[in-house]
Design an enzyme around this catalytic site. Structure first.
Site, PDB file in Angstrom:
ATOM      1  N   GLU A 245     -34.074 -15.950  -0.452  1.00  0.00           N
ATOM      2  CA  GLU A 245     -33.327 -15.383  -1.471  1.00  0.00           C
ATOM      3  C   GLU A 245     -32.013 -14.456  -0.876  1.00  0.00           C
ATOM      4  O   GLU A 245     -31.113 -14.640  -1.289  1.00  0.00           O
ATOM      5  CB  GLU A 245     -34.294 -14.552  -2.426  1.00  0.00           C
ATOM      6  CG  GLU A 245     -33.111 -13.993  -3.456  1.00  0.00           C
ATOM      7  CD  GLU A 245     -34.150 -13.420  -4.553  1.00  0.00           C
ATOM      8  OE1 GLU A 245     -35.553 -13.663  -4.884  1.00  0.00           O
ATOM      9  OE2 GLU A 245     -33.703 -12.413  -5.359  1.00  0.00           O
ATOM     10  N   ARG A 271       4.255  -7.520  -1.501  1.00  0.00           N
ATOM     11  CA  ARG A 271       4.890  -6.223  -2.414  1.00  0.00           C
ATOM     12  C   ARG A 271       5.687  -5.477  -1.220  1.00  0.00           C
ATOM     13  O   ARG A 271       5.070  -5.176  -0.402  1.00  0.00           O
ATOM     14  CB  ARG A 271       3.539  -5.894  -2.557  1.00  0.00           C
ATOM     15  CG  ARG A 271       3.631  -4.594  -3.283  1.00  0.00           C
ATOM     16  CD  ARG A 271       4.221  -4.471  -4.685  1.00  0.00           C
ATOM     17  NE  ARG A 271       4.300  -3.082  -5.259  1.00  0.00           N
ATOM     18  CZ  ARG A 271       5.102  -2.742  -6.258  1.00  0.00           C
ATOM     19  NH1 ARG A 271       5.510  -3.699  -6.792  1.00  0.00           N
ATOM     20  NH2 ARG A 271       4.914  -1.537  -6.846  1.00  0.00           N
ATOM     21  N   GLN A 282       0.506   0.871   8.200  1.00  0.00           N
ATOM     22  CA  GLN A 282      -0.944   1.033   9.007  1.00  0.00           C
ATOM     23  C   GLN A 282      -2.274   1.248   8.179  1.00  0.00           C
ATOM     24  O   GLN A 282      -3.431   0.709   7.954  1.00  0.00           O
ATOM     25  CB  GLN A 282      -0.885   1.888  10.185  1.00  0.00           C
ATOM     26  CG  GLN A 282      -1.860   1.405  11.265  1.00  0.00           C
ATOM     27  CD  GLN A 282      -1.783   2.398  12.550  1.00  0.00           C
ATOM     28  OE1 GLN A 282      -2.208   3.795  12.345  1.00  0.00           O
ATOM     29  NE2 GLN A 282      -1.561   1.856  13.612  1.00  0.00           N
TER      30      GLN A 282
END
Ligand SMILES: Cc1cc2nc3c(=O)[nH]c(=O)nc-3n(C[C@H](O)[C@H](O)[C@H](O)COP(=O)(O)OP(=O)(O)OC[C@H]3O[C@@H](n4cnc5c(N)ncnc54)[C@H](O)[C@@H]3O)c2cc1C
Length: 386
Positions: A245, A271, A282
């Site tokens: 799991e 953008r 940076q």
């Protein structure tokens, strides 16, 4: 050591990504908003073969080896925009089907696996109780033997797929005394078992496309034939399956991390502020470089776990490390994506805010990060935790 995928694995990955993008996730925002389960998506997954990836062909599955199964699950998590649907699949496969594969008798496999593979039966895992979370051995739901049957009484909560499941792998106490590790048993509980009631649906912050439920068991009579493994073997069964799991649910999370990285890189490249793409700052690029580092390291550990399981070896330590690192990376990665997207990351026009909500629970389900650290510490030779 060979890190190359086979041509068949590469082909499978491409096919899964195409399937997930084209046929799943289009209504992800609506399922999130309305907390509804994508039944059409579920059927499409069944038809594509997702629900039978790790299941032998004799039960209708495709019998993929563990490593190839992980690659397919990673591709599903990457391509499918509805994390709730993928989490429902993960719970079905890695908290229910895998129990039958590892511990089901031939009769139990023949009875349940075909329905679990063709999607008519949805699987769930019922362990957690109102007073029992991390401390699994303290659970109080009881199963008392009456002739050939067991009668189960108690309550279970936070059960993923709980309101839609047709089969629950349920844990109950079958002994009052003796070693705690031999006091629990696991049962296969069909939904229509008399005395089993789904008490309520639980609303949650994320993964809202996976219905979560609370169960009540009152004089719930289940035939002895539905006992999984031997009486008293429940905890041993749980600890042998939990590495599957933890390890295998990480695969789709890693797919999501890849998607978050690509979405954020694309946004940071287009953008502009102060006359340049924000990705040239940076502060922004290093945030995404860190995301890349986490993604690559999580993936390496994922493939190691897949390889260990393919070789039939134990992966308790590796799956705890993988679970801890991937889930924490997913939360950090989703928050990094939100920061990179500024206000657009926070408002609901883009799926980023949903990704953050969907990521948050990963450090809790399948055992919290604190518990993973405790397991890792114990397996590193430190004194047993108190
Ligand atoms: C989205 C989601 C899906 C889930 N699906 C299922 C499901 O399908 N089936 C199911 O049975 N359960 C499910 N759960 C429940 C999940 O397994 C439990 O939430 C988890 O085991 C933790 O238990 P708890 O929430 O009761 O927290 P608690 O155990 O009460 O822990 C609370 C806090 O205390 C800390 N803590 C507890 N014990 C220790 C310790 N020994 N050392 C250090 N810190 C400790 C924990 O890390 C945590 O921060 C799900 C939960 C979520 C959020």
């Amino acid at each position: 050591m060979d890190f190359d995928l086979t041509p068949e694995q590469r082909d499978l990955r491409q096919r899964v990504i195409r399937f997930a993008r084209e046929e799943l996730g289009a209504q992800a925002a609506a399922h999130d908003r309305d907390e509804t389960f994508d039944r059409d998506g579920w059927k499409a997954c069944a038809e594509f073969g997702v629900l039978g990836w790790p299941v032998p062909r004799e039960y209708g599955g495709s019998g993929l080896d563990p490593l190839t199964t992980l690659l397919a699950c990673e591709a599903l998590g990457y391509g499918c925009a509805d994390n709730g649907l993928v989490f429902a699949v993960d719970n079905h496969l890695w908290a229910c089907v895998v129990y039958l594969l590892r511990h089901g008798s031939p009769e139990q496999r023949a009875r349940f696996l075909p329905g679990l593979v063709d999607g008519t039966l949805i699987g769930a895992h019922a362990l957690t109780e109102p007073e029992t979370g991390s401390d699994v051995l303290s659970l109080t739901t009881t199963a008392v033997r009456h002739g050939d049957d067991y009668v189960i009484d108690g309550a279970k909560c936070f059960i993923s797929n709980g309101t839609i499941a047709g089969l629950y792998v349920l844990f109950a106490r079958t002994a009052d005394s003796g070693p705690a590790q031999q006091a629990l048993s696991a049962f296969l509980l069909p939904r229509d078992t008399p005395g089993l009631e789904v008490r309520r649906a639980i609303s949650k912050a994320g993964l809202r496309g996976t219905p979560m439920g609370e169960l009540r068991l009152e004089g719930c009579r289940v035939p002895g034939a539905n006992l999984l493994g031997a009486e008293g073997a429940g905890y041993r069964i749980f600890t042998s399956v939990i590495e599957w799991e933890r390890g295998f649910m990480a695969a789709s999370q890693i797919g999501r991390l890849q998607r978050l990285l690509e979405t954020s890189v694309s946004y940071a490249s287009s953008r502009t502020q102060f006359g340049v793409p924000i990705g040239s700052f940076q502060a922004v690029s290093h945030r995404l470089a860190d995301l890349r580092v986490h993604l690559e390291l999580a993936r390496l550990m994922l493939y190691k776990v897949g390889w260990l399981k393919r070789e039939g070896r134990i992966a308790l330590l590796e799956s705890a490390i993988l679970k801890l690192f991937t889930s924490e990376s997913l939360v950090e990665g989703a928050l990094a994506a939100m920061r990179v997207h500024g206000a657009r990351g926070y408002v609901a026009d883009l799926p980023i805010e949903r990704e953050v909500r969907d990521a948050l629970a990963a450090t809790t389900y399948g055992g919290t990060s604190d518990i993973q650290r405790t397991i890792i510490a114990g397996l590193s030779g430190l004194p047993e935790a108190r």
